[in-house]
Motif scaffolding. Structure first.
Motif, PDB file in Angstrom:
ATOM      1  N   ALA A  30       0.834  -1.196   0.000  1.00 18.96           N
ATOM      2  CA  ALA A  30       0.000   0.000   0.000  1.00 18.96           C
ATOM      3  C   ALA A  30       0.875   1.254   0.000  1.00 18.96           C
ATOM      4  CB  ALA A  30      -0.931  -0.006   1.214  1.00 18.96           C
ATOM      5  N   CYS A  31       1.889   1.257   0.858  1.00 16.94           N
ATOM      6  CA  CYS A  31       2.815   2.398   0.916  1.00 16.94           C
ATOM      7  C   CYS A  31       3.611   2.512  -0.380  1.00 16.94           C
ATOM      8  CB  CYS A  31       3.774   2.258   2.098  1.00 16.94           C
ATOM      9  SG  CYS A  31       3.005   2.451   3.712  1.00 16.94           S
ATOM     10  N   ASN A  32       4.061   1.360  -0.908  1.00 20.86           N
ATOM     11  CA  ASN A  32       4.822   1.354  -2.163  1.00 20.86           C
ATOM     12  C   ASN A  32       4.082   2.092  -3.261  1.00 20.86           C
ATOM     13  OD1 ASN A  32       7.278   0.080  -1.713  1.00 20.86           O
ATOM     14  ND2 ASN A  32       6.491  -1.971  -2.127  1.00 20.86           N
ATOM     15  N   GLN A  33       2.847   1.658  -3.521  1.00 20.67           N
ATOM     16  CA  GLN A  33       2.095   2.222  -4.638  1.00 20.67           C
ATOM     17  C   GLN A  33       1.572   3.635  -4.333  1.00 20.67           C
ATOM     18  OE1 GLN A  33       2.796   0.627  -7.159  1.00 20.67           O
ATOM     19  NE2 GLN A  33       3.465  -1.158  -6.009  1.00 20.67           N
ATOM     20  N   ALA A  34       1.279   3.904  -3.070  1.00 20.38           N
ATOM     21  CA  ALA A  34       0.841   5.252  -2.692  1.00 20.38           C
ATOM     22  C   ALA A  34       1.971   6.250  -2.921  1.00 20.38           C
ATOM     23  CB  ALA A  34       0.402   5.285  -1.231  1.00 20.38           C
ATOM     24  N   ILE A  35       3.210   5.783  -2.795  1.00 18.76           N
ATOM     25  CA  ILE A  35       4.381   6.643  -3.010  1.00 18.76           C
ATOM     26  C   ILE A  35       4.783   6.651  -4.480  1.00 18.76           C
ATOM     27  CG2 ILE A  35       6.853   6.907  -2.527  1.00 18.76           C
ATOM     28  CD1 ILE A  35       6.214   5.588   0.243  1.00 18.76           C
ATOM     29  N   ARG A  36       4.852   5.447  -5.085  1.00 19.11           N
ATOM     30  CA  ARG A  36       5.374   5.339  -6.449  1.00 19.11           C
ATOM     31  C   ARG A  36       4.511   6.015  -7.502  1.00 19.11           C
ATOM     32  NH1 ARG A  36       6.975  -1.033  -6.258  1.00 19.11           N
ATOM     33  NH2 ARG A  36       8.768  -0.824  -4.836  1.00 19.11           N
ATOM     34  N   MET A  37       3.196   5.838  -7.416  1.00 18.01           N
ATOM     35  CA  MET A  37       2.331   6.373  -8.459  1.00 18.01           C
ATOM     36  C   MET A  37       2.450   7.896  -8.587  1.00 18.01           C
ATOM     37  SD  MET A  37       1.101   3.800  -9.985  1.00 18.01           S
ATOM     38  CE  MET A  37       0.483   2.119  -9.864  1.00 18.01           C
ATOM     39  N   PRO A  38       2.251   8.660  -7.507  1.00 20.10           N
ATOM     40  CA  PRO A  38       2.395  10.114  -7.643  1.00 20.10           C
ATOM     41  C   PRO A  38       3.851  10.545  -7.845  1.00 20.10           C
ATOM     42  CG  PRO A  38       1.929   9.533  -5.361  1.00 20.10           C
ATOM     43  CD  PRO A  38       1.739   8.290  -6.169  1.00 20.10           C
ATOM     44  N   LEU A  39       4.811   9.798  -7.235  1.00 24.38           N
ATOM     45  CA  LEU A  39       6.222  10.168  -7.366  1.00 24.38           C
ATOM     46  C   LEU A  39       6.704   9.966  -8.799  1.00 24.38           C
ATOM     47  CD1 LEU A  39       8.761  11.151  -5.986  1.00 24.38           C
ATOM     48  CD2 LEU A  39       9.265   8.788  -5.296  1.00 24.38           C
ATOM     49  N   GLN A  40       6.254   8.878  -9.445  1.00 20.19           N
ATOM     50  CA  GLN A  40       6.640   8.648 -10.839  1.00 20.19           C
ATOM     51  C   GLN A  40       6.133   9.777 -11.723  1.00 20.19           C
ATOM     52  OE1 GLN A  40       4.846   7.931 -13.783  1.00 20.19           O
ATOM     53  NE2 GLN A  40       6.520   7.171 -15.053  1.00 20.19           N
ATOM     54  N   LEU A  41       4.910  10.221 -11.457  1.00 17.11           N
ATOM     55  CA  LEU A  41       4.319  11.302 -12.248  1.00 17.11           C
ATOM     56  C   LEU A  41       5.097  12.602 -12.044  1.00 17.11           C
ATOM     57  CD1 LEU A  41       2.117  12.241 -14.147  1.00 17.11           C
ATOM     58  CD2 LEU A  41       0.625  12.601 -12.166  1.00 17.11           C
ATOM     59  N   GLN A  42       5.486  12.873 -10.793  1.00 13.01           N
ATOM     60  CA  GLN A  42       6.249  14.087 -10.509  1.00 13.01           C
ATOM     61  C   GLN A  42       7.634  14.028 -11.150  1.00 13.01           C
ATOM     62  OE1 GLN A  42       4.794  16.746  -9.053  1.00 13.01           O
ATOM     63  NE2 GLN A  42       2.983  15.433  -9.043  1.00 13.01           N
ATOM     64  N   CYS A  43       8.277  12.837 -11.087  1.00 11.54           N
ATOM     65  CA  CYS A  43       9.602  12.661 -11.702  1.00 11.54           C
ATOM     66  C   CYS A  43       9.500  12.794 -13.220  1.00 11.54           C
ATOM     67  CB  CYS A  43      10.180  11.296 -11.334  1.00 11.54           C
ATOM     68  SG  CYS A  43      10.671  11.126  -9.606  1.00 11.54           S
ATOM     69  N   PHE A  44       8.417  12.236 -13.783  1.00  8.83           N
ATOM     70  CA  PHE A  44       8.207  12.328 -15.228  1.00  8.83           C
ATOM     71  C   PHE A  44       8.049  13.788 -15.652  1.00  8.83           C
ATOM     72  CE2 PHE A  44       5.279  12.838 -18.780  1.00  8.83           C
ATOM     73  CZ  PHE A  44       5.889  12.069 -19.759  1.00  8.83           C
ATOM     74  N   THR A  45       7.250  14.526 -14.905  1.00  8.21           N
ATOM     75  CA  THR A  45       7.031  15.948 -15.213  1.00  8.21           C
ATOM     76  C   THR A  45       8.339  16.726 -15.146  1.00  8.21           C
ATOM     77  OG1 THR A  45       4.781  15.830 -14.305  1.00  8.21           O
ATOM     78  CG2 THR A  45       5.756  18.025 -14.541  1.00  8.21           C
ATOM     79  N   LEU A  46       9.182  16.347 -14.166  1.00  8.05           N
ATOM     80  CA  LEU A  46      10.466  17.021 -13.976  1.00  8.05           C
ATOM     81  C   LEU A  46      11.421  16.781 -15.144  1.00  8.05           C
ATOM     82  CD1 LEU A  46      12.331  18.645 -12.038  1.00  8.05           C
ATOM     83  CD2 LEU A  46      13.069  16.438 -11.112  1.00  8.05           C
ATOM     84  N   ILE A  47      11.608  15.511 -15.518  1.00  9.31           N
ATOM     85  CA  ILE A  47      12.594  15.201 -16.557  1.00  9.31           C
ATOM     86  C   ILE A  47      12.081  15.477 -17.971  1.00  9.31           C
ATOM     87  CG2 ILE A  47      13.720  13.465 -15.120  1.00  9.31           C
ATOM     88  CD1 ILE A  47      12.334  11.293 -16.683  1.00  9.31           C
ATOM     89  N   SER A  48      10.753  15.550 -18.136  1.00 11.25           N
ATOM     90  CA  SER A  48      10.196  15.837 -19.463  1.00 11.25           C
ATOM     91  C   SER A  48       9.863  17.317 -19.622  1.00 11.25           C
ATOM     92  CB  SER A  48       8.922  15.015 -19.703  1.00 11.25           C
ATOM     93  OG  SER A  48       7.870  15.456 -18.857  1.00 11.25           O
ATOM     94  N   PHE A  49      10.095  18.082 -18.537  1.00 10.01           N
ATOM     95  CA  PHE A  49       9.782  19.509 -18.509  1.00 10.01           C
ATOM     96  C   PHE A  49       8.319  19.770 -18.860  1.00 10.01           C
ATOM     97  CE2 PHE A  49      14.344  19.266 -19.448  1.00 10.01           C
ATOM     98  CZ  PHE A  49      14.853  20.039 -18.409  1.00 10.01           C
ATOM     99  N   GLY A  50       7.461  18.830 -18.436  1.00 16.06           N
ATOM    100  CA  GLY A  50       6.032  18.995 -18.635  1.00 16.06           C
ATOM    101  C   GLY A  50       5.553  18.793 -20.056  1.00 16.06           C
TER     102      GLY A  50
END
Length: 293
Positions: free
Chosen positions: A175-195
């Motif tokens: 539960a903690c894994n996916q609660a962290i990974r799902m939004p964190l992956q999206l934030q990391c994606f936004t960061l490296i793709s510059f949105g």
């Protein structure tokens, strides 16, 4: 996720199972090498490093030797990803607006729900069998000839609940894994793709963002993972009265460091596994969209 959209529930299930199986096929040699290094005697080690495991295994058994025991993992990972993505997609639909966008809170809650579903339906029984078989090999007790034999014997001696030993820490971890990974992956994606929205299905960007999210989640869930492994060991019934007792004994006898054992190899494995998962899922989705509109 940038690449997740509203779609038929069954489609998410098929994509998830295919993603899990593909991920294991690509990464299993890494897991095989890690397991061999963990099982060998420290007094007289057979392998000096992961590359040494690959070299000696291939020379003795060929490339197929690196996939020993992979069939159970392929099915288990397929089921895990199936339940994860199926649950995440369907739960997240409740939080998405008309344009398919989702808030950080909605993403976190969707990940949390997906983690609980995958823990109950797939991860706990698969991890229990894997841990029991590995622990049996480590102890040299010879109770099980393989995963199938372990499942049959556990069910006969302990009933269905025998496969759910350590369920609480597993549910908490997933539960903690996916609660962290799902939004964190999206934030990391936004960061490296510059949105850049045009890159939302790019496997490289999603894979790198997934690897970053995987490593980030390890250190927040490692304590649960360590307790889970202890609870699923062969001698757990004799050593601990329950999950809290296990955690208490670990702290009293070994200190805080006991809750972070194996963090480095798990970080490497999670970076590879989670990175591959987020890279493969949108690719399979694109291919599936061509034949299943």
């Amino acid at each position: 996720m940038a690449f997740v959209k509203k779609e038929h529930p069954l489609k998410s299930v098929v994509k998830g199972f295919t993603t899990g199986g593909t991920m294991v096929i690509l990464s299993y040699p890494l897991e095989f090498a890690k397991t061999q290094l963990q099982l060998q005697s420290k007094a007289s080690p057979e392998f000096a490093s992961m590359p040494d495991v690959f070299k000696k295994t291939v020379s003795k058994h060929g490339v197929t030797g690196l996939y020993k025991g992979a069939s159970v993992r392929v099915f288990g990972a397929g089921a895990q990803q199936m339940f994860r993505w199926g649950a995440y997609t369907n739960i997240s639909n409740f939080f998405r607006d008309d344009k398919g966008k989702i808030s950080v809170v909605g993403n976190t809650l969707s990940g949390l729900g997906a983690g609980v579903v995958e823990a109950v339906c797939a991860v706990t029984p698969v991890e229990t069998v894997k841990t029991r078989v590995n622990d049996d090999m480590r102890r040299g007790t010879g109770n099980y000839s393989g995963s199938g034999d372990a499942i049959v014997k556990i069910l006969k001696s302990e009933g269905p609940m025998g496969l759910y030993r350590g369920a609480l820490p597993t549910i908490l971890k997933q539960a903690c894994n996916q609660a962290i990974r799902m939004p964190l992956q999206l934030q990391c994606f936004t960061l490296i793709s510059f949105g850049d929205e045009s890159k939302k299905k790019n496997p490289l960007y999603n894979g790198v963002a997934g690897a970053m999210a995987g490593v980030g989640s390890v250190f927040l869930t490692q304590p649960q993972d360590c307790v889970k492994s202890r609870m699923q060991g062969e001698a757990a019934k004799e050593l601990y009265s329950g999950t809290l007792d296990c955690a208490k004994q670990m702290f009293q006898k070994e200190g805080v460091s006991a809750f972070f054992a194996g963090s480095l190899p798990r970080s490497i494995q999670m970076a590879a596994n989670v990175g591959l998962t987020f890279a493969i899922y949108p690719v399979i989705g694109t291919l599936l969209d061509k034949i299943w509109a």
